[in-house]
Motif scaffolding. Sequence first.
Motif, PDB file in Angstrom:
ATOM      1  N   SER A  60       0.934  -1.160  -0.021  1.00  0.00           N
ATOM      2  CA  SER A  60       0.192   0.023  -0.081  1.00  0.00           C
ATOM      3  C   SER A  60       1.045   1.134   0.175  1.00  0.00           C
ATOM      4  CB  SER A  60      -1.089  -0.317   1.259  1.00  0.00           C
ATOM      5  OG  SER A  60      -0.159  -0.141   2.625  1.00  0.00           O
ATOM      6  N   ILE A  61       0.032   2.531  -0.729  1.00  0.00           N
ATOM      7  CA  ILE A  61       1.144   4.236  -0.814  1.00  0.00           C
ATOM      8  C   ILE A  61      -0.225   4.568   0.123  1.00  0.00           C
ATOM      9  CG2 ILE A  61       2.378   5.606  -1.980  1.00  0.00           C
ATOM     10  CD1 ILE A  61       2.404   3.074  -3.954  1.00  0.00           C
ATOM     11  N   SER A  62       0.334   5.602   0.936  1.00  0.00           N
ATOM     12  CA  SER A  62      -0.764   6.337   1.643  1.00  0.00           C
ATOM     13  C   SER A  62       0.152   7.569   1.331  1.00  0.00           C
ATOM     14  CB  SER A  62      -1.127   6.293   3.043  1.00  0.00           C
ATOM     15  OG  SER A  62      -0.478   6.581   3.597  1.00  0.00           O
ATOM     16  N   TYR A  63      -0.984   8.934   0.924  1.00  0.00           N
ATOM     17  CA  TYR A  63      -0.190  10.334   1.119  1.00  0.00           C
ATOM     18  C   TYR A  63      -0.746  11.263   1.828  1.00  0.00           C
ATOM     19  CZ  TYR A  63       0.939  14.536  -0.508  1.00  0.00           C
ATOM     20  OH  TYR A  63       2.174  15.938  -0.712  1.00  0.00           O
ATOM     21  N   ASN A  64      -0.103  11.955   3.173  1.00  0.00           N
ATOM     22  CA  ASN A  64      -0.907  13.181   4.215  1.00  0.00           C
ATOM     23  C   ASN A  64      -0.684  14.259   3.652  1.00  0.00           C
ATOM     24  OD1 ASN A  64      -1.458  13.381   5.992  1.00  0.00           O
ATOM     25  ND2 ASN A  64       0.051  13.649   7.335  1.00  0.00           N
ATOM     26  N   ILE A  65      -1.947  14.657   2.842  1.00  0.00           N
ATOM     27  CA  ILE A  65      -2.221  15.905   2.427  1.00  0.00           C
ATOM     28  C   ILE A  65      -1.878  17.119   3.184  1.00  0.00           C
ATOM     29  CG2 ILE A  65      -3.517  17.497   0.990  1.00  0.00           C
ATOM     30  CD1 ILE A  65      -5.106  15.174   0.105  1.00  0.00           C
ATOM     31  N   PRO A  66      -0.949  17.867   2.652  1.00  0.00           N
ATOM     32  CA  PRO A  66      -0.120  19.077   4.243  1.00  0.00           C
ATOM     33  C   PRO A  66      -1.534  19.616   4.132  1.00  0.00           C
ATOM     34  CG  PRO A  66       1.492  18.132   2.007  1.00  0.00           C
ATOM     35  CD  PRO A  66       0.169  18.007   1.810  1.00  0.00           C
ATOM     36  N   HIS A  67      -1.382  19.356   5.784  1.00  0.00           N
ATOM     37  CA  HIS A  67      -2.189  21.065   6.663  1.00  0.00           C
ATOM     38  C   HIS A  67      -4.210  20.229   6.256  1.00  0.00           C
ATOM     39  CE1 HIS A  67       1.228  23.338   6.341  1.00  0.00           C
ATOM     40  NE2 HIS A  67       1.036  23.618   4.808  1.00  0.00           N
ATOM     41  N   THR A  68      -3.762  19.703   5.972  1.00  0.00           N
ATOM     42  CA  THR A  68      -5.216  18.703   6.146  1.00  0.00           C
ATOM     43  C   THR A  68      -5.266  16.948   6.918  1.00  0.00           C
ATOM     44  OG1 THR A  68      -5.304  16.931   4.359  1.00  0.00           O
ATOM     45  CG2 THR A  68      -6.002  19.489   4.059  1.00  0.00           C
ATOM     46  N   LYS A  69      -6.250  16.644   7.365  1.00  0.00           N
ATOM     47  CA  LYS A  69      -5.999  15.868   8.324  1.00  0.00           C
ATOM     48  C   LYS A  69      -6.659  14.435   6.914  1.00  0.00           C
ATOM     49  CE  LYS A  69      -8.135  18.030  12.442  1.00  0.00           C
ATOM     50  NZ  LYS A  69      -8.819  18.159  13.495  1.00  0.00           N
ATOM     51  N   ILE A  70      -6.351  14.621   6.059  1.00  0.00           N
ATOM     52  CA  ILE A  70      -7.291  13.683   5.163  1.00  0.00           C
ATOM     53  C   ILE A  70      -5.742  12.498   3.855  1.00  0.00           C
ATOM     54  CG2 ILE A  70      -7.908  12.634   2.565  1.00  0.00           C
ATOM     55  CD1 ILE A  70      -9.546  15.454   3.406  1.00  0.00           C
TER      56      ILE A  70
END
Length: 206
Positions: A136-146
Amino acid sequence: MRKRICLFIFLVSIVNMKTYAEPDDLGVWSSFLTKYDFTSKIYGSTLLEFRSKENSQRMDCFISRQYLGYKWCSWLKTDVAYDFIVTPSTVHNRLLLSVTGTLKEGHFTFSLRERYVYDYKVAASKGENILRSKASISYNIPHTKISPYVAEEMFTWKHWMKTRHYIGTKLSLDKHSTLDFFYMYYTKQDKKFQQHLLGLGYILKI
């Protein structure tokens, strides 16, 4: 460059989903996962999950899972779990042994998990060995909680059994609570069995 690589993997996953015939089923998975740390190294989890099938008109199964794990270092952990599974036709007792490696690079998280499963069906008095490999690959979008993610899980033992293709996102509500939304495309050896799945999970960290 890393963003281009992740975009390429994401597009390949989508293409793989479309290469199969149109699915003939829709299921919904709903789950509640509780995580807790006994020490800085030892952790546990409890999962309750309900699954439906046949356009969500019938129960597929109910799962109760207990985890116990150990964190060897920041990027490697192992755990053992027991499943008690109820389906309309039988009861399963399932043992799961997992090793998970995780690499964080900037806002990206890469994960690879190898899981051995022994699944014992009570009605048939028969056990089955399964190896489940998930990347799996995930990306923590900066300045969000998504944190959107893509993942692929393959089931094998001497031969390919089935594959799950995931695309989803996690939404952090606060430091203890997270929602997990996903779509999953499910294929088996029998090409006649294909399925859409929608998932909603609630994760509570104590």
